[in-house]
Motif scaffolding. Structure first.
Motif, mmCIF file in Angstrom:
data_model
loop_
_atom_site.group_PDB
_atom_site.id
_atom_site.type_symbol
_atom_site.label_atom_id
_atom_site.label_comp_id
_atom_site.label_asym_id
_atom_site.label_seq_id
_atom_site.Cartn_x
_atom_site.Cartn_y
_atom_site.Cartn_z
ATOM 1 N N ARG A 167 0.816 -1.205 0.000
ATOM 2 C CA ARG A 167 0.000 0.000 0.000
ATOM 3 C C ARG A 167 0.853 1.259 0.000
ATOM 4 N NH1 ARG A 167 -5.248 -0.968 3.880
ATOM 5 N NH2 ARG A 167 -6.156 -2.642 2.621
ATOM 6 N N ALA A 168 1.955 1.246 0.750
ATOM 7 C CA ALA A 168 2.839 2.408 0.792
ATOM 8 C C ALA A 168 3.524 2.641 -0.549
ATOM 9 C CB ALA A 168 3.883 2.219 1.888
ATOM 10 N N VAL A 169 3.872 1.573 -1.239
ATOM 11 C CA VAL A 169 4.563 1.694 -2.529
ATOM 12 C C VAL A 169 3.587 2.123 -3.621
ATOM 13 C CG1 VAL A 169 5.744 0.382 -4.332
ATOM 14 C CG2 VAL A 169 6.387 0.089 -1.937
ATOM 15 N N VAL A 170 2.368 1.615 -3.593
ATOM 16 C CA VAL A 170 1.384 1.898 -4.636
ATOM 17 C C VAL A 170 0.876 3.329 -4.546
ATOM 18 C CG1 VAL A 170 -0.912 1.278 -5.486
ATOM 19 C CG2 VAL A 170 0.722 -0.496 -4.917
ATOM 20 N N LYS A 171 0.776 3.900 -3.374
ATOM 21 C CA LYS A 171 0.253 5.272 -3.235
ATOM 22 C C LYS A 171 1.147 6.263 -3.814
ATOM 23 C CE LYS A 171 -2.860 4.834 0.572
ATOM 24 N NZ LYS A 171 -3.256 5.329 1.859
#
Length: 68
Positions: free
Chosen positions: A64-68
């Motif tokens: 989630r942190a990488v995709v945002k």
């Protein structure tokens, strides 16, 4: 028959520690042998499920942190 040398006396915390190191694949042979005689199998299964859930949660947070 009060002395049974193979009695399981390890705590749940020791089971968590053994499962944690098993996830990484690093264990001494002596630790492995002592775990086999002391750990409660139900504790090991519960610790493995908890460890897997924590691992999956960390992976989800990282994705989630990488995709945002």
């Amino acid at each position: 028959m009060s002395d049974n040398g193979g009695s399981r006396k390890a705590s749940f915390g020791q089971s968590m520690k053994a499962v944690f190191w098993a996830f990484f694949g690093v264990r001494k042979r002596s630790d492995l042998e002592s775990d086999a005689t002391q750990l409660n199998p139900l504790h090991v299964v519960a610790a493995a499920l908890i460890g897997a859930a924590i691992f999956a949660g960390i992976l989800l947070l990282v994705v989630r942190a990488v995709v945002k």
